[in-house]
Design a protein around this motif. Structure first.
Motif, PDB file in Angstrom:
ATOM      1  N   LEU A  28       0.851  -1.188   0.000  1.00 38.43           N
ATOM      2  CA  LEU A  28       0.000   0.000   0.000  1.00 38.43           C
ATOM      3  C   LEU A  28       0.885   1.235   0.000  1.00 38.43           C
ATOM      4  CD1 LEU A  28      -2.864  -0.715   2.553  1.00 38.43           C
ATOM      5  CD2 LEU A  28      -3.061  -0.487   0.086  1.00 38.43           C
ATOM      6  N   GLU A  29       0.517   2.212  -0.787  1.00 37.94           N
ATOM      7  CA  GLU A  29       1.193   3.514  -0.801  1.00 37.94           C
ATOM      8  C   GLU A  29       0.111   4.575  -0.689  1.00 37.94           C
ATOM      9  OE1 GLU A  29       3.818   4.075  -4.135  1.00 37.94           O
ATOM     10  OE2 GLU A  29       5.272   2.658  -3.340  1.00 37.94           O
ATOM     11  N   GLY A  30      -0.090   5.060   0.530  1.00 39.70           N
ATOM     12  CA  GLY A  30      -1.139   6.042   0.765  1.00 39.70           C
ATOM     13  C   GLY A  30      -2.495   5.428   0.499  1.00 39.70           C
ATOM     14  N   ASP A  31      -3.261   6.033  -0.414  1.00 42.74           N
ATOM     15  CA  ASP A  31      -4.579   5.515  -0.745  1.00 42.74           C
ATOM     16  C   ASP A  31      -4.572   4.717  -2.044  1.00 42.74           C
ATOM     17  OD1 ASP A  31      -4.183   7.589  -2.511  1.00 42.74           O
ATOM     18  OD2 ASP A  31      -6.126   8.528  -2.176  1.00 42.74           O
ATOM     19  N   GLN A  32      -3.409   4.167  -2.391  1.00 43.71           N
ATOM     20  CA  GLN A  32      -3.239   3.376  -3.615  1.00 43.71           C
ATOM     21  C   GLN A  32      -2.694   1.992  -3.274  1.00 43.71           C
ATOM     22  OE1 GLN A  32      -3.541   4.613  -6.911  1.00 43.71           O
ATOM     23  NE2 GLN A  32      -4.061   6.692  -6.350  1.00 43.71           N
ATOM     24  N   ILE A  33      -3.129   0.999  -4.030  1.00 45.09           N
ATOM     25  CA  ILE A  33      -2.548  -0.341  -3.945  1.00 45.09           C
ATOM     26  C   ILE A  33      -1.518  -0.431  -5.060  1.00 45.09           C
ATOM     27  CG2 ILE A  33      -2.939  -2.817  -4.085  1.00 45.09           C
ATOM     28  CD1 ILE A  33      -5.905  -2.220  -3.379  1.00 45.09           C
ATOM     29  N   VAL A  51      -3.863   0.816  -8.169  1.00 48.62           N
ATOM     30  CA  VAL A  51      -5.324   0.813  -8.131  1.00 48.62           C
ATOM     31  C   VAL A  51      -5.715   1.538  -6.848  1.00 48.62           C
ATOM     32  CG1 VAL A  51      -7.375  -0.647  -7.959  1.00 48.62           C
ATOM     33  CG2 VAL A  51      -5.467  -1.373  -9.379  1.00 48.62           C
ATOM     34  N   PRO A  52      -6.674   2.444  -6.902  1.00 46.79           N
ATOM     35  CA  PRO A  52      -7.068   3.152  -5.669  1.00 46.79           C
ATOM     36  C   PRO A  52      -7.758   2.216  -4.686  1.00 46.79           C
ATOM     37  CG  PRO A  52      -8.537   3.734  -7.461  1.00 46.79           C
ATOM     38  CD  PRO A  52      -7.443   2.896  -8.059  1.00 46.79           C
ATOM     39  N   VAL A  53      -7.477   2.395  -3.419  1.00 49.77           N
ATOM     40  CA  VAL A  53      -8.127   1.606  -2.369  1.00 49.77           C
ATOM     41  C   VAL A  53      -9.644   1.803  -2.440  1.00 49.77           C
ATOM     42  CG1 VAL A  53      -8.351   1.306   0.133  1.00 49.77           C
ATOM     43  CG2 VAL A  53      -6.092   1.593  -0.879  1.00 49.77           C
ATOM     44  N   LEU A  66     -12.303  -6.066  -6.484  1.00 49.58           N
ATOM     45  CA  LEU A  66     -12.616  -4.682  -6.835  1.00 49.58           C
ATOM     46  C   LEU A  66     -14.083  -4.522  -7.211  1.00 49.58           C
ATOM     47  CD1 LEU A  66      -9.434  -3.920  -8.978  1.00 49.58           C
ATOM     48  CD2 LEU A  66      -9.792  -3.545  -6.530  1.00 49.58           C
ATOM     49  N   ASN A  67     -14.525  -3.284  -7.276  1.00 49.07           N
ATOM     50  CA  ASN A  67     -15.921  -2.986  -7.608  1.00 49.07           C
ATOM     51  C   ASN A  67     -16.115  -2.710  -9.095  1.00 49.07           C
ATOM     52  OD1 ASN A  67     -14.833  -0.435  -7.898  1.00 49.07           O
ATOM     53  ND2 ASN A  67     -15.853   0.430  -6.118  1.00 49.07           N
ATOM     54  N   GLY A  75      -7.168  -1.053 -17.188  1.00 49.66           N
ATOM     55  CA  GLY A  75      -7.109   0.176 -17.975  1.00 49.66           C
ATOM     56  C   GLY A  75      -6.955   1.403 -17.101  1.00 49.66           C
ATOM     57  N   MET A  76      -7.670   1.425 -16.004  1.00 50.07           N
ATOM     58  CA  MET A  76      -7.585   2.544 -15.070  1.00 50.07           C
ATOM     59  C   MET A  76      -6.199   2.583 -14.429  1.00 50.07           C
ATOM     60  SD  MET A  76      -9.934   3.359 -11.747  1.00 50.07           S
ATOM     61  CE  MET A  76      -9.267   2.003 -10.811  1.00 50.07           C
TER      62      MET A  76
END
Length: 87
Positions: A28-33, A51-53, A66-67, A75-76
């Motif tokens: 984890l890096e902040g609010d990102q995986i 990928v954002p948490v 993921l949702n 892609g994101m």
């Protein structure tokens, strides 16, 4: 940060809502995986992607679900590039 963040551990599989493989958690890096280079979307295996948490729907056993479908998440992740640098 999402309530799921505290459950996410290194080496967990990250899958889309359709069950498709997105990557493997590096950390984890902040609010990102941060996902491992092995699953680099460009196929080179030279870049981490993120990928954002906030995209996490559930964490069960050794899997982060993921949702969104896997293709959309990949892609994101490619477009976002984490904090703007790929190392």
């Amino acid at each position: 940060m999402s309530a799921h963040a505290s459950q996410i551990r290194e080496h967990m599989d990250v899958v889309g809502s359709d069950g498709g493989h997105v990557g493997t958690v590096d950390k984890l890096e902040g609010d990102q995986i941060k996902l491992t280079k092995r699953d680099d979307p460009d196929g080179s295996g030279q870049h981490h992607h993120y990928v954002p948490v906030s995209a996490v729907d559930a964490v069960n056993d050794n899997q982060v679900r993921l949702n969104m479908p896997a293709d959309r998440a990949r892609g994101m992740a490619t477009a976002m590039g984490g904090s703007g640098t790929k190392s």
